[in-house]
Design a protein around this motif. Sequence first.
Motif, mmCIF file in Angstrom:
data_model
loop_
_atom_site.group_PDB
_atom_site.id
_atom_site.type_symbol
_atom_site.label_atom_id
_atom_site.label_comp_id
_atom_site.label_asym_id
_atom_site.label_seq_id
_atom_site.Cartn_x
_atom_site.Cartn_y
_atom_site.Cartn_z
ATOM 1 N N ALA A 1 -17.725 -2.039 3.437
ATOM 2 C CA ALA A 1 -17.983 -1.952 1.994
ATOM 3 C C ALA A 1 -19.441 -2.305 1.723
ATOM 4 C CB ALA A 1 -17.055 -2.902 1.245
ATOM 5 N N SER A 2 -20.074 -1.539 0.865
ATOM 6 C CA SER A 2 -21.497 -1.719 0.607
ATOM 7 C C SER A 2 -21.750 -2.853 -0.385
ATOM 8 C CB SER A 2 -22.093 -0.417 0.066
ATOM 9 O OG SER A 2 -21.424 -0.036 -1.125
ATOM 10 N N ASP A 3 -22.987 -3.298 -0.440
ATOM 11 C CA ASP A 3 -23.385 -4.306 -1.419
ATOM 12 C C ASP A 3 -23.056 -3.805 -2.825
ATOM 13 O OD1 ASP A 3 -24.367 -5.713 0.697
ATOM 14 O OD2 ASP A 3 -26.483 -5.328 0.256
ATOM 15 N N GLY A 4 -22.578 -4.707 -3.668
ATOM 16 C CA GLY A 4 -22.288 -4.338 -5.041
ATOM 17 C C GLY A 4 -20.963 -3.628 -5.233
ATOM 18 N N VAL A 5 -20.138 -3.564 -4.197
ATOM 19 C CA VAL A 5 -18.833 -2.915 -4.347
ATOM 20 C C VAL A 5 -18.051 -3.617 -5.455
ATOM 21 C CG1 VAL A 5 -17.613 -4.342 -2.621
ATOM 22 C CG2 VAL A 5 -16.857 -1.995 -3.055
ATOM 23 N N THR A 6 -17.295 -2.850 -6.216
ATOM 24 C CA THR A 6 -16.545 -3.374 -7.352
ATOM 25 C C THR A 6 -15.045 -3.187 -7.130
ATOM 26 O OG1 THR A 6 -16.531 -1.258 -8.529
ATOM 27 C CG2 THR A 6 -18.427 -2.730 -8.898
ATOM 28 N N LEU A 7 -14.265 -3.828 -7.990
ATOM 29 C CA LEU A 7 -12.818 -3.623 -7.947
ATOM 30 C C LEU A 7 -12.489 -2.151 -8.168
ATOM 31 C CD1 LEU A 7 -9.983 -4.908 -7.729
ATOM 32 C CD2 LEU A 7 -10.071 -5.234 -10.219
ATOM 33 N N ALA A 8 -13.185 -1.507 -9.083
ATOM 34 C CA ALA A 8 -12.945 -0.079 -9.329
ATOM 35 C C ALA A 8 -13.222 0.745 -8.082
ATOM 36 C CB ALA A 8 -13.806 0.397 -10.489
ATOM 37 N N ASP A 9 -14.269 0.386 -7.331
ATOM 38 C CA ASP A 9 -14.572 1.109 -6.086
ATOM 39 C C ASP A 9 -13.431 0.966 -5.083
ATOM 40 O OD1 ASP A 9 -17.124 1.824 -7.025
ATOM 41 O OD2 ASP A 9 -18.033 0.010 -6.188
ATOM 42 N N LEU A 10 -12.918 -0.248 -4.941
ATOM 43 C CA LEU A 10 -11.814 -0.469 -4.002
ATOM 44 C C LEU A 10 -10.584 0.321 -4.433
ATOM 45 C CD1 LEU A 10 -12.128 -4.314 -3.331
ATOM 46 C CD2 LEU A 10 -13.073 -2.431 -1.979
ATOM 47 N N ALA A 11 -10.312 0.321 -5.735
ATOM 48 C CA ALA A 11 -9.146 1.043 -6.240
ATOM 49 C C ALA A 11 -9.313 2.549 -6.061
ATOM 50 C CB ALA A 11 -8.913 0.697 -7.705
ATOM 51 N N ASP A 12 -10.500 3.054 -6.404
ATOM 52 C CA ASP A 12 -10.741 4.493 -6.250
ATOM 53 C C ASP A 12 -10.670 4.895 -4.784
ATOM 54 O OD1 ASP A 12 -11.135 4.634 -8.977
ATOM 55 O OD2 ASP A 12 -13.329 4.725 -8.857
ATOM 56 N N GLY A 13 -11.098 3.995 -3.905
ATOM 57 C CA GLY A 13 -11.120 4.309 -2.486
ATOM 58 C C GLY A 13 -9.766 4.358 -1.830
ATOM 59 N N VAL A 14 -8.757 3.799 -2.470
ATOM 60 C CA VAL A 14 -7.413 3.818 -1.892
ATOM 61 C C VAL A 14 -6.451 4.691 -2.703
ATOM 62 C CG1 VAL A 14 -6.350 1.833 -3.084
ATOM 63 C CG2 VAL A 14 -5.806 2.272 -0.672
ATOM 64 N N ALA A 15 -6.864 5.129 -3.878
ATOM 65 C CA ALA A 15 -5.963 5.878 -4.754
ATOM 66 C C ALA A 15 -5.443 7.153 -4.101
ATOM 67 C CB ALA A 15 -6.678 6.208 -6.069
ATOM 68 N N GLY A 16 -6.278 7.778 -3.285
ATOM 69 C CA GLY A 16 -5.860 9.019 -2.632
ATOM 70 C C GLY A 16 -4.737 8.850 -1.630
ATOM 71 N N ASP A 17 -4.454 7.612 -1.226
ATOM 72 C CA ASP A 17 -3.368 7.342 -0.290
ATOM 73 C C ASP A 17 -2.048 7.048 -1.002
ATOM 74 O OD1 ASP A 17 -4.947 7.440 2.131
ATOM 75 O OD2 ASP A 17 -5.839 5.545 1.491
ATOM 76 N N ILE A 18 -2.053 7.055 -2.344
ATOM 77 C CA ILE A 18 -0.893 6.622 -3.114
ATOM 78 C C ILE A 18 -0.267 7.820 -3.824
ATOM 79 C CG2 ILE A 18 -0.092 5.094 -4.963
ATOM 80 C CD1 ILE A 18 -2.582 3.354 -4.395
#
Length: 243
Positions: A46-63
């Motif tokens: 995960a890059s510097d400045g990663v946000t909760l939205a980034d984490l959520a968007d990054g896993v949404a495609g698996d759901i």
Amino acid sequence: MSKPTVVLLHGVGLDHTMWEPAAALLADRFTVITPDLPGHGSRPPASDGVTLADLADGVAGDIPAGSHLVGFSLGALVAQHLALHRPELVATLTSVSSVCRRTPEERASVLARLRTAETDFAASASASLERWYAGTDVDPAWVGRTESTLRANDLGSFLNCYRVFATADAELGPELGAITVPALAVTGENDPGSTPEMTHRLASALPDCRAVVVPEARHMLPVEHPEAFVDSLTTFIGERAHV
């Protein structure tokens, strides 16, 4: 007839393997999906400045749409964000060992843990294992697996994700009332970080949420007491989703 889908999101510094004991108990009734969060496991750092939205968007495609979404610790914050912003993905929401609306004292404590991780990651990992497993009867082999996963993290990625864990409940707190799906908040009686008080706080903040506190359990509830965790989850899903 296809089985309903349960998606299990792990905590900070861990990966999908933490769910193996619980997933084995769920597999006869559900299609179980255990993705790695961004910055964890097989995923790029995960890059510097990663946000909760980034984490959520990054896993949404698996759901898949209409999943029973379960999040543990950091994964619970990700799951709550998805329930807010991608409600079509979420039939029910279960937050396991979740923080909620930390008090100033609780926030100071987690920020102190973040500073320790920044200056001495080995000490931070040892302290985490102590908080999670001290006094439990979890198989030492499982504790060792957790330790190996934790120590294998890319340090910068871990710190970036831990910073989200330490701060994102403040971002989520004012919005929790907009989560309308049936919800469960479950934690261990002896969890020193994601306390029973926080679980009741979360249940009060969500419009349709029950709280369950598992006796004598610490933070790693799905590993320490997988049967109790799965029982509370499947009872909730069965009652609210008629599975």
